[in-house]
Design an enzyme around this catalytic site. Structure first.
Site, PDB file in Angstrom:
ATOM      1  N   ASN A   1     -16.559   1.509   5.853  1.00  0.00           N
ATOM      2  CA  ASN A   1     -15.389   1.128   6.641  1.00  0.00           C
ATOM      3  C   ASN A   1     -14.352   2.236   6.535  1.00  0.00           C
ATOM      4  O   ASN A   1     -13.873   2.553   5.443  1.00  0.00           O
ATOM      5  CB  ASN A   1     -14.817  -0.188   6.117  1.00  0.00           C
ATOM      6  N   ALA A   2     -13.986   2.837   7.668  1.00  0.00           N
ATOM      7  CA  ALA A   2     -13.084   3.988   7.692  1.00  0.00           C
ATOM      8  C   ALA A   2     -11.627   3.543   7.625  1.00  0.00           C
ATOM      9  O   ALA A   2     -10.883   3.625   8.604  1.00  0.00           O
ATOM     10  CB  ALA A   2     -13.339   4.826   8.937  1.00  0.00           C
TER      11      ALA A   2
ATOM     12  N   SER B   1     -13.492   0.418   2.121  1.00  0.00           N
ATOM     13  CA  SER B   1     -13.061  -0.944   1.879  1.00  0.00           C
ATOM     14  C   SER B   1     -14.234  -1.878   2.100  1.00  0.00           C
ATOM     15  O   SER B   1     -14.815  -1.910   3.186  1.00  0.00           O
ATOM     16  CB  SER B   1     -11.925  -1.314   2.840  1.00  0.00           C
TER      17      SER B   1
ATOM     18  N   ASP C   1      -1.436   7.803   3.484  1.00  0.00           N
ATOM     19  CA  ASP C   1      -1.519   8.730   2.347  1.00  0.00           C
ATOM     20  C   ASP C   1      -0.780  10.005   2.725  1.00  0.00           C
ATOM     21  O   ASP C   1      -1.109  10.649   3.720  1.00  0.00           O
ATOM     22  CB  ASP C   1      -2.988   9.053   2.032  1.00  0.00           C
TER      23      ASP C   1
ATOM     24  N   ASP D   1       0.824  -1.213   0.000  1.00  0.00           N
ATOM     25  CA  ASP D   1       0.000   0.000   0.000  1.00  0.00           C
ATOM     26  C   ASP D   1       0.860   1.266   0.000  1.00  0.00           C
ATOM     27  O   ASP D   1       0.748   2.118   0.888  1.00  0.00           O
ATOM     28  CB  ASP D   1      -0.920   0.035   1.228  1.00  0.00           C
TER      29      ASP D   1
ATOM     30  N   ASP E   1      -8.206   3.172   4.428  1.00  0.00           N
ATOM     31  CA  ASP E   1      -7.722   3.556   3.096  1.00  0.00           C
ATOM     32  C   ASP E   1      -8.018   5.017   2.745  1.00  0.00           C
ATOM     33  O   ASP E   1      -8.642   5.315   1.719  1.00  0.00           O
ATOM     34  CB  ASP E   1      -8.308   2.631   2.016  1.00  0.00           C
TER      35      ASP E   1
ATOM     36  N   GLU F   1     -11.843  -1.213  -2.850  1.00  0.00           N
ATOM     37  CA  GLU F   1     -11.229  -0.465  -1.750  1.00  0.00           C
ATOM     38  C   GLU F   1     -10.076   0.383  -2.272  1.00  0.00           C
ATOM     39  O   GLU F   1      -9.813   0.453  -3.465  1.00  0.00           O
ATOM     40  CB  GLU F   1     -10.749  -1.429  -0.665  1.00  0.00           C
TER      41      GLU F   1
ATOM     42  N   GLY G   1     -11.364  -7.850   8.686  1.00  0.00           N
ATOM     43  CA  GLY G   1     -12.726  -8.352   8.691  1.00  0.00           C
ATOM     44  C   GLY G   1     -13.725  -7.570   9.515  1.00  0.00           C
ATOM     45  O   GLY G   1     -14.866  -8.005   9.670  1.00  0.00           O
TER      46      GLY G   1
END
Length: 309
Positions: free
Chosen positions: A139-140, A158, A86, A28, A142, A196, A104
């Site tokens: 989903n918080a 994601s 990022d 990533d 990425d 995602e 998950g």
């Protein structure tokens, strides 16, 4: 059944990533050209793993962004393990967004740190930016920042319902209100909505949404691939070259596994002296599926669509 790639970017024409040396293992990646010269790359692994390069080809291990995890990270996993950073430069300092979560679950949080130089060991954590809980439909994780018409936005997401977008306060780098509108940019019609890692770039009059589809993190069995759509406004709707909305499963295939380069994804885009570059990881089929740094130039067709070069 696999989706057919865009005709202009068939699998047998995908270029290999730029040859790099040194510490190539990464996951990533987010890359930036520093104001002081050279490049920094941060990634999942360690306490936000760091790599430095003078020329973009030779990469050296530079430790971690932080000496130890901020204490609040342990609310989201037992090991204080951060994901998918990022990096950007704005308002005279560097901003490093990242996620903390567990595999998950969408009991997750996005945090931010700032630095005057962008170098590892200089970051000051500024705490939580945005969170999600198991009652949410997103989903918080990425996070990726983009500026549009003087406003600051963060895409994230994601699985669950896919890719989302919220506006941030330009001064704080955090939402201006706890009930900030969460907009929907991309999803898939089928469970588990495997999209995602968003990243939005402006080129010409369009905003381009890059995202990773299918499964990461399984070595040579990974099926990650990168797709893209575009919109004339930051909030969408994003569509592919056939006009299919990304909210309906659309997206042009930009890059997928080929040869030894398996599971290409976890992408970001950075600009270097007028040229756009795609940074991503792949799993090396000739090295037991080890995740490594992929770098390719992005070129733009006459119709305004990106291709890897």
């Amino acid at each position: 059944m696999a989706l057919l790639p865009h005709a202009a970017q068939a699998a047998d024409t995908y270029p290999d990533p730029r040859p790099v040396t040194g510490q190539r293992i990464i996951h990533d990646p987010t890359v930036i050209r520093l104001n002081s010269g050279g490049y920094a790359a941060y990634s999942t692994g360690g306490v936000i793993g760091a790599r430095l390069s003078k020329d973009g080809r030779q990469w050296d291990d530079a430790g971690n962004a932080f000496a130890e995890p901020p204490s609040w990270w342990y609310e989201y996993n037992d090991t204080g393990d951060p994901w998918a950073p990022d990096i950007s430069y704005r308002a005279g300092r560097y901003w490093l967004y990242y996620a903390v979560s567990s595999w998950g679950t969408n009991h997750s949080a996005i945090g931010v740190a700032t630095s005057p130089s962008g170098l590892p060991g200089t970051w000051t954590d500024q705490g939580k930016v945005f969170t999600s809980e198991t009652t949410d439909t997103w989903n918080a994780i990425d996070p990726a920042l983009v500026e549009a018409d003087g406003r600051l936005w963060m895409s994230f997401g994601s699985y669950w319902s896919g890719i989302r977008l919220i506006e941030l306060d330009r001064r704080t780098g955090k939402p201006s209100a706890p009930d900030a509108t969460v907009r929907h940019l991309a999803t898939r019609p089928d469970l588990p909505y495997a999209v995602e890692g968003p990243y939005i770039v402006r080129h010409g009059r369009h905003y381009y949404l890059f995202a990773s589809y299918d499964a990461c993190c399984a070595g040579v069995n990974s099926t990650y691939r990168i797709k893209v759509g575009r919109s004339t406004t930051i909030t969408g709707p994003y569509v592919d070259s056939t006009g299919t909305p990304m909210l309906e499963g659309g997206g042009d295939l930009l890059l997928e596994g080929h040869g030894r380069y398996v599971g290409t994804g976890g992408q970001s885009v950075f600009r270097d002296r007028g040229q756009d570059w795609l940074a991503y990881h792949y799993y090396d089929a000739q090295d037991e599926g080890t995740p490594k740094l992929g770098l390719n130039r992005l070129v733009w067709t006459k119709n305004g669509w990106p291709r890897v070069s």
